[in-house]
Design a protein around this motif. Structure first.
Motif, PDB file in Angstrom:
ATOM      1  N   VAL A   1       0.973  -1.137   0.069  1.00  0.00           N
ATOM      2  CA  VAL A   1       0.139  -0.065   0.094  1.00  0.00           C
ATOM      3  C   VAL A   1       0.826   1.036  -0.105  1.00  0.00           C
ATOM      4  O   VAL A   1       1.822   1.348   0.741  1.00  0.00           O
ATOM      5  N   ALA A   2       0.746   2.131  -0.994  1.00  0.00           N
ATOM      6  CA  ALA A   2       1.809   3.245  -1.124  1.00  0.00           C
ATOM      7  C   ALA A   2       0.946   4.382  -0.340  1.00  0.00           C
ATOM      8  O   ALA A   2      -0.653   4.671  -0.675  1.00  0.00           O
ATOM      9  N   VAL A   3       1.492   5.151   0.314  1.00  0.00           N
ATOM     10  CA  VAL A   3       0.744   6.103   1.389  1.00  0.00           C
ATOM     11  C   VAL A   3       1.559   7.408   0.882  1.00  0.00           C
ATOM     12  O   VAL A   3       2.846   7.720   0.467  1.00  0.00           O
ATOM     13  N   GLN A   4       0.527   8.498   1.021  1.00  0.00           N
ATOM     14  CA  GLN A   4       1.059   9.962   0.603  1.00  0.00           C
ATOM     15  C   GLN A   4       2.254  10.409   1.414  1.00  0.00           C
ATOM     16  O   GLN A   4       2.277  10.142   2.474  1.00  0.00           O
ATOM     17  N   ALA A   5       2.781  11.165   0.836  1.00  0.00           N
ATOM     18  CA  ALA A   5       4.152  11.770   1.483  1.00  0.00           C
ATOM     19  C   ALA A   5       4.188  13.483   1.536  1.00  0.00           C
ATOM     20  O   ALA A   5       4.972  14.107   1.768  1.00  0.00           O
ATOM     21  N   ASP A   6       3.016  14.154   0.556  1.00  0.00           N
ATOM     22  CA  ASP A   6       2.959  15.400   0.137  1.00  0.00           C
ATOM     23  C   ASP A   6       1.455  15.522   0.175  1.00  0.00           C
ATOM     24  O   ASP A   6       0.550  14.822  -0.286  1.00  0.00           O
ATOM     25  N   GLN A   7       0.946  16.837   0.681  1.00  0.00           N
ATOM     26  CA  GLN A   7      -0.342  17.151   0.979  1.00  0.00           C
ATOM     27  C   GLN A   7      -0.853  17.888  -0.288  1.00  0.00           C
ATOM     28  O   GLN A   7      -1.143  19.207  -0.159  1.00  0.00           O
ATOM     29  N   THR A   8      -0.674  17.357  -1.377  1.00  0.00           N
ATOM     30  CA  THR A   8      -1.573  17.908  -2.784  1.00  0.00           C
ATOM     31  C   THR A   8      -2.404  16.812  -3.384  1.00  0.00           C
ATOM     32  O   THR A   8      -2.248  15.728  -3.059  1.00  0.00           O
TER      33      THR A   8
END
Length: 275
Positions: free
Chosen positions: A49-56
């Motif tokens: 599961v790939a998880v976000q690292a940037d809030q866009t």
């Protein structure tokens, strides 16, 4: 099946990834599926599961593209502005993308200790259940009081705590974190990831013995039915190798029966994220 419930991809950008400080300079570069796939083969990991690292929104679309191009990425946890007044329409716009399983906000970076309890954020969370989306809770220990109140408000929403809520392993702090994690775990809709531990310890001299009390607490509080393995690759690389990270969990759970081991190493993630 072994599923890594928590890892990241990025094309490194010094502004976007400013959180990668000088101590973490070794990961100031691109990390993409072609870098991770051989590591998974070496460690017998089947999917992730790939998880976000940037809030866009661009981050969500970036991860979605990678997932659609690489079958071993079975789901993504993206970012969406849960405070938006148009949140329902924005969630609806992603319904045609089955690999989007849930959402995350980098709450650990918010100055307001009660950020999770803001009315606009609560409104966004309240919309997730109807779309069957999960929510990953990323916080520091001093924010766990708010987490406790937060999860109580949504008894039917699937939550998972990332990285054991980042206990201060390096400093040996335990009791305050432990008390609140036990209370949060009483809410049966909340899971916890065994991830991100070595980067909360000393990068150069951590040990499995040092991590054991924290894993003990999580296993006692959440049980094998609500715990899942995650690597936090490539962030974990600042303190160790992928093999070291997965072996921490494999070595620890060796005393459990085969069914519980399978739950922690893959089945729980599969069910939680509906992979």
């Amino acid at each position: 099946m072994i599923i890594d419930s928590h890892q990241h991809f990025w094309i490194y950008n010094s502004k976007k990834h400013a959180w990668i400080d000088d101590e973490m300079a070794s990961i100031r570069k691109d990390f993409l599926p072609e870098d991770l796939k051989p590591i998974y083969q070496q460690n017998e990991v089947d999917a992730c599961v790939a998880v976000q690292a940037d809030q866009t929104n661009a981050e969500t679309n970036f991860l979605l593209q990678l997932a659609n191009e690489n079958d071993f990425i079975k789901g993504i946890v993206g970012w969406i502005d849960l405070r938006s007044r148009k949140i329902v329409a924005e969630l609806e716009s992603y319904q045609a993308q089955p690999k989007i399983k849930g959402w995350r906000h980098i709450v650990q970076g918010e100055a307001d200790v009660n950020f999770l309890l803001r009315s606009d954020f609560l409104n966004g969370i309240a919309q997730l259940e109807q779309f069957e989306y999960t929510y990953d809770i990323l916080v520091y220990p001093h924010q766990l009081g708010a987490v406790l109140e937060f999860v109580k408000k949504f008894p039917n929403q699937r939550f998972v705590i990332d990285h054991l809520a980042k206990p201060y392993i390096k400093d040996g702090f335990f009791d305050g974190w432990a008390i609140l994690m036990k209370e949060i775990a009483k809410n049966e809709n909340v899971y916890c990831k065994l991830s991100g531990m070595i980067t909360e310890a000393n990068y150069t001299n951590w040990s499995e013995k040092q991590l054991k009390p924290y894993i003990d607490l999580v296993m006692e509080a959440f049980d094998a039915k609500r715990v899942m393995y995650g690597s936090d690759w490539p962030v974990c690389l600042v303190a160790g190798t992928y093999t070291q990270v997965i072996d921490i969990v494999r070595n620890y759970i060796g005393y459990l029966d085969e069914c519980d081991q399978q739950r922690i190493m893959g089945k729980n993630a599969q069910e939680f994220y509906n992979l």
